[in-house]
Design a protein around this motif. Structure first.
Motif, mmCIF file in Angstrom:
data_model
loop_
_atom_site.group_PDB
_atom_site.id
_atom_site.type_symbol
_atom_site.label_atom_id
_atom_site.label_comp_id
_atom_site.label_asym_id
_atom_site.label_seq_id
_atom_site.Cartn_x
_atom_site.Cartn_y
_atom_site.Cartn_z
ATOM 1 N N ALA A 254 0.789 -1.228 0.000
ATOM 2 C CA ALA A 254 0.000 0.000 0.000
ATOM 3 C C ALA A 254 0.827 1.287 0.000
ATOM 4 C CB ALA A 254 -0.969 -0.007 1.183
ATOM 5 N N ASP B 167 0.057 3.918 -3.088
ATOM 6 C CA ASP B 167 -0.766 5.099 -2.805
ATOM 7 C C ASP B 167 -0.060 6.355 -3.322
ATOM 8 O OD1 ASP B 167 -2.956 3.876 -1.652
ATOM 9 O OD2 ASP B 167 -2.095 3.892 0.352
ATOM 10 N N ARG B 168 0.360 6.311 -4.571
ATOM 11 C CA ARG B 168 1.056 7.442 -5.178
ATOM 12 C C ARG B 168 0.465 7.681 -6.561
ATOM 13 N NH1 ARG B 168 7.443 6.223 -4.092
ATOM 14 N NH2 ARG B 168 7.125 4.490 -5.554
ATOM 15 N N THR B 169 0.426 8.922 -6.947
ATOM 16 C CA THR B 169 -0.156 9.272 -8.238
ATOM 17 C C THR B 169 0.583 8.555 -9.366
ATOM 18 O OG1 THR B 169 -0.756 11.452 -7.392
ATOM 19 C CG2 THR B 169 -0.740 11.161 -9.789
ATOM 20 N N HIS C 54 -6.654 0.316 -5.065
ATOM 21 C CA HIS C 54 -5.936 1.517 -5.508
ATOM 22 C C HIS C 54 -6.480 1.948 -6.870
ATOM 23 C CE1 HIS C 54 -3.020 0.896 -2.258
ATOM 24 N NE2 HIS C 54 -3.063 -0.383 -2.594
#
Length: 324
Positions: free
Chosen positions: A20, A24-26, A48
């Motif tokens: 995770a 959880d990054r663009t 995600h």
């Protein structure tokens, strides 16, 4: 899809938890190096909504079924027919400069075990194939019918850790002298009869180790893994994470060695400090190999032998988040 019902992803929640922070990054890119029926991949895509998936598998049937399962996420997925040691070529071909997350779920898949025609299972009679990629490579039948006694014994002893490797190899040679050995049930019978009765009473099915050894030999599993792990570790972006699930000691040993080689300090022990810039680029996320708990094994018996290891490429030292 019926296959979905029989496929229970191993240690799913723990894998999601470990991956995770990296996903959880663009624009994060996740590599599923062993796509199988897509159970882990589906969970990642659901958890995600911005993640892109690159899924690899050498099994064309698995790719087809995973593609059906992941159809709702088609705009975020790219599925490729490839063995995971071809990762560098795949990344280059896709124009990708690295990955944020990676999952390796090693060994034979549920689908391959449950499909009697593939010849992986000693409990069902089938042609001796055992190829994960049925479009290329030698079959298990070719191995048992052409290898010398010495080579057969070596394969069974090294890849199956079989104590009675020489006796089993001799039984195979006697059998094939009568005609081609092509039946998985007949091979399982030969193995059982070659092992002394007291030894057959423990350790599960007596043919288990022989079938494992032949499968590893046919698919070159350990050599492929030994090449793939460094490539995947090198491809991790700063803050990227990799999780590996292995199912026998030979796999886990290679995983442990690959991780240790990238996370151990190279500074001489007599030096009282670590000079800036000399720290390992990777850090271990698990204390040794994590094992499944009783609830996991009860829900999914195939998880009984799993060993989980995870590693992270340390974030950039300037404190900026990598959002590629």
């Amino acid at each position: 899809m019926g296959e979905r019902d029989i496929h229970v992803p191993v240690l799913l929640e723990r894998c999601l938890e470990l991956l995770a922070p990296a996903l959880d990054r663009t624009g994060a890119l996740h590599l599923d190096a062993t796509l199988g029926l897509g159970g882990h991949a589906e969970a990642v895509l659901l958890a995600h909504p911005q993640v892109r998936l690159l899924g690899l598998d050498r099994d064309t049937q698995a790719l087809r079924l995973a593609g059906q399962r992941l159809a709702p996420f088609a705009d975020r997925t790219r599925l490729v027919h490839a063995v995971y040691d071809e990762l560098e070529d795949v990344l280059d071909g896709e124009g990708l400069d690295g990955i944020d997350g990676a999952l390796f779920d090693l060994g034979v898949s549920s689908m391959q075990l449950d499909d009697a025609d593939r010849g992986f299972a000693y409990a069902q009679d089938a042609p001796l194939d055992m190829r994960m990629d049925q479009t290329r490579g030698v079959t298990a039948a070719e191995v048992v019918n052409t290898y010398s006694h010495g080579d057969l014994a070596r394969v069974l002893r090294v890849y199956g850790e079989e104590k009675f490797a020489s006796r089993i190899a001799q039984a195979i040679l006697r059998e094939r002298a009568k005609g081609e050995l092509s039946s998985s049930a007949r091979l399982a019978e030969l193995v059982r009869d070659s092992i002394p009765a007291p030894a057959r009473r423990t350790g599960g099915h007596p043919a288990k180790r022989t079938f494992q050894a032949l499968r590893i030999e046919v698919n070159g599993e350990l050599a492929v893994l030994e090449r793939a792990l460094p490539a995947a570790l090198d491809a991790l972006k700063p803050g990227g994470r990799m999780v590996v699930l292995s199912y026998h000691s030979l796999e886990d040993r290679l995983v442990k060695q690959a991780i240790a080689g990238r996370t151990r300090s190279t500074v001489p022990v007599e030096l009282p400090f670590e000079p800036p810039g000399s720290e390992p680029a990777l850090q271990v996320l698990t204390r040794g190999a994590e094992l499944p708990d009783a609830a996991e094994v009860a829900a999914n018996p195939r998880a009984a032998s799993v060993r989980l290891r995870a590693v992270e490429r340390k974030p950039a030292t300037d404190g900026k988040q990598d959002s590629r």
